[in-house]
Scaffold this motif. Structure first.
Motif, PDB file in Angstrom:
ATOM      1  N   ASP A  76      47.866  42.051  46.704  1.00  0.00           N
ATOM      2  CA  ASP A  76      48.498  41.916  45.392  1.00  0.00           C
ATOM      3  C   ASP A  76      49.796  41.121  45.501  1.00  0.00           C
ATOM      4  O   ASP A  76      50.442  41.072  46.547  1.00  0.00           O
ATOM      5  CB  ASP A  76      48.742  43.293  44.759  1.00  0.00           C
ATOM      6  N   PHE A  77      50.193  40.486  44.407  1.00  0.00           N
ATOM      7  CA  PHE A  77      51.433  39.695  44.310  1.00  0.00           C
ATOM      8  C   PHE A  77      51.540  38.654  45.426  1.00  0.00           C
ATOM      9  O   PHE A  77      52.638  38.341  45.894  1.00  0.00           O
ATOM     10  CB  PHE A  77      52.662  40.607  44.314  1.00  0.00           C
ATOM     11  N   GLY A  78      50.417  38.143  45.887  1.00  0.00           N
ATOM     12  CA  GLY A  78      50.438  37.094  46.884  1.00  0.00           C
ATOM     13  C   GLY A  78      50.665  37.547  48.306  1.00  0.00           C
ATOM     14  O   GLY A  78      50.848  36.710  49.206  1.00  0.00           O
ATOM     15  N   THR A  79      50.666  38.863  48.562  1.00  0.00           N
ATOM     16  CA  THR A  79      50.795  39.340  49.935  1.00  0.00           C
ATOM     17  C   THR A  79      49.450  39.202  50.645  1.00  0.00           C
ATOM     18  O   THR A  79      48.422  38.922  50.035  1.00  0.00           O
ATOM     19  CB  THR A  79      51.257  40.808  49.973  1.00  0.00           C
ATOM     20  N   ALA A  80      49.470  39.401  51.950  1.00  0.00           N
ATOM     21  CA  ALA A  80      48.270  39.218  52.753  1.00  0.00           C
ATOM     22  C   ALA A  80      47.195  40.236  52.390  1.00  0.00           C
ATOM     23  O   ALA A  80      47.494  41.394  52.074  1.00  0.00           O
ATOM     24  CB  ALA A  80      48.606  39.330  54.239  1.00  0.00           C
ATOM     25  N   ALA A  81      45.952  39.810  52.438  1.00  0.00           N
ATOM     26  CA  ALA A  81      44.802  40.683  52.225  1.00  0.00           C
ATOM     27  C   ALA A  81      44.010  40.777  53.515  1.00  0.00           C
ATOM     28  O   ALA A  81      43.992  39.843  54.322  1.00  0.00           O
ATOM     29  CB  ALA A  81      43.915  40.141  51.102  1.00  0.00           C
ATOM     30  N   GLY A  82      43.364  41.924  53.708  1.00  0.00           N
ATOM     31  CA  GLY A  82      42.510  42.087  54.869  1.00  0.00           C
ATOM     32  C   GLY A  82      42.784  43.379  55.601  1.00  0.00           C
ATOM     33  O   GLY A  82      43.627  44.189  55.204  1.00  0.00           O
ATOM     34  N   PRO A  83      42.067  43.606  56.709  1.00  0.00           N
ATOM     35  CA  PRO A  83      42.198  44.868  57.438  1.00  0.00           C
ATOM     36  C   PRO A  83      43.470  44.949  58.270  1.00  0.00           C
ATOM     37  O   PRO A  83      43.942  43.950  58.807  1.00  0.00           O
ATOM     38  CB  PRO A  83      40.954  44.869  58.334  1.00  0.00           C
ATOM     39  N   LEU A  84      44.021  46.146  58.348  1.00  0.00           N
ATOM     40  CA  LEU A  84      45.089  46.446  59.285  1.00  0.00           C
ATOM     41  C   LEU A  84      44.448  46.818  60.621  1.00  0.00           C
ATOM     42  O   LEU A  84      43.311  47.302  60.662  1.00  0.00           O
ATOM     43  CB  LEU A  84      45.953  47.605  58.791  1.00  0.00           C
ATOM     44  N   SER A  85      45.177  46.598  61.683  1.00  0.00           N
ATOM     45  CA  SER A  85      44.659  46.900  63.022  1.00  0.00           C
ATOM     46  C   SER A  85      44.980  48.353  63.372  1.00  0.00           C
ATOM     47  O   SER A  85      45.957  48.647  64.065  1.00  0.00           O
ATOM     48  CB  SER A  85      45.277  45.951  64.058  1.00  0.00           C
ATOM     49  N   VAL A  86      44.148  49.262  62.860  1.00  0.00           N
ATOM     50  CA  VAL A  86      44.400  50.694  63.034  1.00  0.00           C
ATOM     51  C   VAL A  86      43.642  51.213  64.266  1.00  0.00           C
ATOM     52  O   VAL A  86      42.417  51.090  64.319  1.00  0.00           O
ATOM     53  CB  VAL A  86      43.975  51.491  61.795  1.00  0.00           C
ATOM     54  N   PRO A  87      44.345  51.787  65.236  1.00  0.00           N
ATOM     55  CA  PRO A  87      43.678  52.392  66.394  1.00  0.00           C
ATOM     56  C   PRO A  87      43.112  53.763  65.996  1.00  0.00           C
ATOM     57  O   PRO A  87      43.832  54.760  65.951  1.00  0.00           O
ATOM     58  CB  PRO A  87      44.792  52.515  67.423  1.00  0.00           C
ATOM     59  N   ARG A  88      41.827  53.798  65.724  1.00  0.00           N
ATOM     60  CA  ARG A  88      41.218  54.972  65.082  1.00  0.00           C
ATOM     61  C   ARG A  88      41.424  56.265  65.865  1.00  0.00           C
ATOM     62  O   ARG A  88      41.835  57.282  65.281  1.00  0.00           O
ATOM     63  CB  ARG A  88      39.724  54.707  64.876  1.00  0.00           C
ATOM     64  N   GLU A  89      41.165  56.257  67.149  1.00  0.00           N
ATOM     65  CA  GLU A  89      41.269  57.496  67.918  1.00  0.00           C
ATOM     66  C   GLU A  89      42.711  57.987  67.970  1.00  0.00           C
ATOM     67  O   GLU A  89      42.975  59.194  67.896  1.00  0.00           O
ATOM     68  CB  GLU A  89      40.713  57.295  69.333  1.00  0.00           C
ATOM     69  N   PRO A 205      39.383  43.938  37.703  1.00  0.00           N
ATOM     70  CA  PRO A 205      39.002  42.524  37.578  1.00  0.00           C
ATOM     71  C   PRO A 205      40.229  41.639  37.795  1.00  0.00           C
ATOM     72  O   PRO A 205      41.363  42.035  37.488  1.00  0.00           O
ATOM     73  CB  PRO A 205      38.494  42.419  36.137  1.00  0.00           C
ATOM     74  N   ALA A 206      40.000  40.450  38.311  1.00  0.00           N
ATOM     75  CA  ALA A 206      41.111  39.567  38.655  1.00  0.00           C
ATOM     76  C   ALA A 206      42.022  39.296  37.461  1.00  0.00           C
ATOM     77  O   ALA A 206      43.254  39.283  37.595  1.00  0.00           O
ATOM     78  CB  ALA A 206      40.572  38.257  39.216  1.00  0.00           C
ATOM     79  N   ALA A 207      41.430  39.095  36.285  1.00  0.00           N
ATOM     80  CA  ALA A 207      42.230  38.788  35.097  1.00  0.00           C
ATOM     81  C   ALA A 207      43.124  39.966  34.727  1.00  0.00           C
ATOM     82  O   ALA A 207      44.281  39.783  34.339  1.00  0.00           O
ATOM     83  CB  ALA A 207      41.327  38.416  33.928  1.00  0.00           C
ATOM     84  N   GLU A 208      42.599  41.178  34.845  1.00  0.00           N
ATOM     85  CA  GLU A 208      43.391  42.353  34.497  1.00  0.00           C
ATOM     86  C   GLU A 208      44.498  42.590  35.519  1.00  0.00           C
ATOM     87  O   GLU A 208      45.614  42.964  35.170  1.00  0.00           O
ATOM     88  CB  GLU A 208      42.492  43.584  34.390  1.00  0.00           C
ATOM     89  N   ARG A 209      44.201  42.350  36.804  1.00  0.00           N
ATOM     90  CA  ARG A 209      45.235  42.502  37.822  1.00  0.00           C
ATOM     91  C   ARG A 209      46.354  41.479  37.604  1.00  0.00           C
ATOM     92  O   ARG A 209      47.539  41.790  37.730  1.00  0.00           O
ATOM     93  CB  ARG A 209      44.648  42.355  39.225  1.00  0.00           C
ATOM     94  N   ASP A 210      45.971  40.259  37.245  1.00  0.00           N
ATOM     95  CA  ASP A 210      46.970  39.225  36.999  1.00  0.00           C
ATOM     96  C   ASP A 210      47.837  39.600  35.804  1.00  0.00           C
ATOM     97  O   ASP A 210      49.060  39.420  35.823  1.00  0.00           O
ATOM     98  CB  ASP A 210      46.294  37.876  36.756  1.00  0.00           C
ATOM     99  N   ALA A 211      47.218  40.147  34.750  1.00  0.00           N
ATOM    100  CA  ALA A 211      47.981  40.553  33.571  1.00  0.00           C
ATOM    101  C   ALA A 211      48.961  41.665  33.920  1.00  0.00           C
ATOM    102  O   ALA A 211      50.096  41.694  33.434  1.00  0.00           O
ATOM    103  CB  ALA A 211      47.028  40.995  32.465  1.00  0.00           C
ATOM    104  N   ARG A 212      48.508  42.586  34.766  1.00  0.00           N
ATOM    105  CA  ARG A 212      49.383  43.678  35.201  1.00  0.00           C
ATOM    106  C   ARG A 212      50.585  43.138  35.960  1.00  0.00           C
ATOM    107  O   ARG A 212      51.724  43.556  35.749  1.00  0.00           O
ATOM    108  CB  ARG A 212      48.578  44.642  36.074  1.00  0.00           C
ATOM    109  N   GLN A 213      50.333  42.183  36.854  1.00  0.00           N
ATOM    110  CA  GLN A 213      51.430  41.599  37.617  1.00  0.00           C
ATOM    111  C   GLN A 213      52.374  40.813  36.721  1.00  0.00           C
ATOM    112  O   GLN A 213      53.600  40.851  36.913  1.00  0.00           O
ATOM    113  CB  GLN A 213      50.850  40.722  38.728  1.00  0.00           C
TER     114      GLN A 213
END
Length: 314
Positions: A76-89, A205-213
């Protein structure tokens, strides 16, 4: 076995509604210095305490605290998207240790996080996946809220777990100081927004998220023009809070109620509980020495913006 702490305000408004260039350069310098110090520390594990803003956690199930076994940033707001490197165990072991310490914490194998988590990882580490990270959510907007005392006890329990590891551990606290952006409240919204807060807002939806931002951006622009359009920033309280953390007097905040905090510094100021939890985690390593403190009220970002570094002094 060592720990290093960095607390830093986050803001979704950077790049959208910015202060004067001199102020922006000042903040950039603070962040760059923090990034350099963290690189010198060379963490083997990051424990990140951060809030959410109805992007990953909703009233279908709203925990006070949640520890992620896996996590994905929405971007959101142009920050990075994707997985964090979480060490599960390691995350599973941390959750078990916290529960064994008597602190109730939820867990998630599909944690969804927003700019509150993504921005410090980007700014301070260079990306979401540059270092193993255990994400710890602290509810800061959805009443009923956890208290300062519970946040402190959570941090202490996680700190004791971190101390048991033979690792260099970076403790991050991500949250604004005094501020109250236009975050919806369940008791004050219409049926459609209530449905969003109860879970349907998880995949907007992308349009609604953009409106919220855009609503948040517009609110910031209006706040700069007229500081009475939102709850005013409270630099005096912010500085007192930073004094309390820097001096290790965390338990003194236990007596400050949620209602009084909201009245003093704004309803989103509860994000400072991420700072309390991070400092409490560091305190489990022994007395600490604070340094590299920074503070400036920045109305363009609807926030008292701050930073604080600390290391164990033993």
């Amino acid at each position: 076995m060592s720990a290093y702490l960095q607390c830093l305000s986050h803001t979704p408004l950077v790049g959208h509604v910015d202060p004067l260039p001199a102020v922006l350069a000042e903040v950039d310098g603070v962040v760059a210095d923090a990034r350099q110090r963290i690189a010198q520390f060379d963490p083997e594990l990051v424990i990140l305490f951060a809030p959410d803003h109805y992007n990953g956690f909703f009233y279908d199930v709203m925990p006070s605290f949640c520890l992620g076994m896996a996590a994905e940033a929405i971007g959101d707001f142009g920050t990075a998207a994707g997985p964090l490197s979480v060490p599960r165990e390691l995350a599973e072991a941390c959750a078990t240790a916290v529960l064994d310490a008597g602190v109730d914490i939820a867990v998630s194998y599909r944690m969804q996080v927003d700019h509150g988590f993504a921005q410090p990882l980007e700014l301070l580490l260079g990306g979401l996946d540059r270092c193993p990270v255990i994400p710890v959510f602290i509810n800061a907007v959805a009443a009923p809220l956890p208290s300062f005392k519970r946040a402190r006890l959570l941090g202490e329990a996680i700190g004791r777990f971190a101390k048991s590891l033979n690792k260099r551990v970076l403790l991050l606290g991500s949250g604004g100081l005094s501020h109250q952006p236009p975050v919806p409240e369940l008791a004050k919204v219409d049926a459609r927004m209530a449905d969003r807060l109860m879970g349907s807002g998880r995949d907007l939806p992308a349009a609604e998220r953009d409106a919220r931002q855009q609503r948040v951006i517009l609110a910031a622009q209006r706040f700069v023009e007229d500081p009475h359009t939102l709850h005013p920033l409270n630099p005096e309280w912010d500085q007192q809070f930073l004094d309390t953390l820097a001096q290790g007097r965390l338990a003194e905040l236990d007596e400050l109620s949620n209602d009084n905090l909201s009245a003093l510094a704004g309803k989103s100021t509860h994000e400072v509980k991420t700072w309390v939890a991070a400092c409490a985690a560091l305190s489990a390593f022994g007395p600490y020495q604070a340094s590299d403190r920074y503070y400036r009220p920045i109305p363009e970002w609807i926030a008292g913006y701050g930073a604080l570094t600390a290391q164990s002094s033993v």
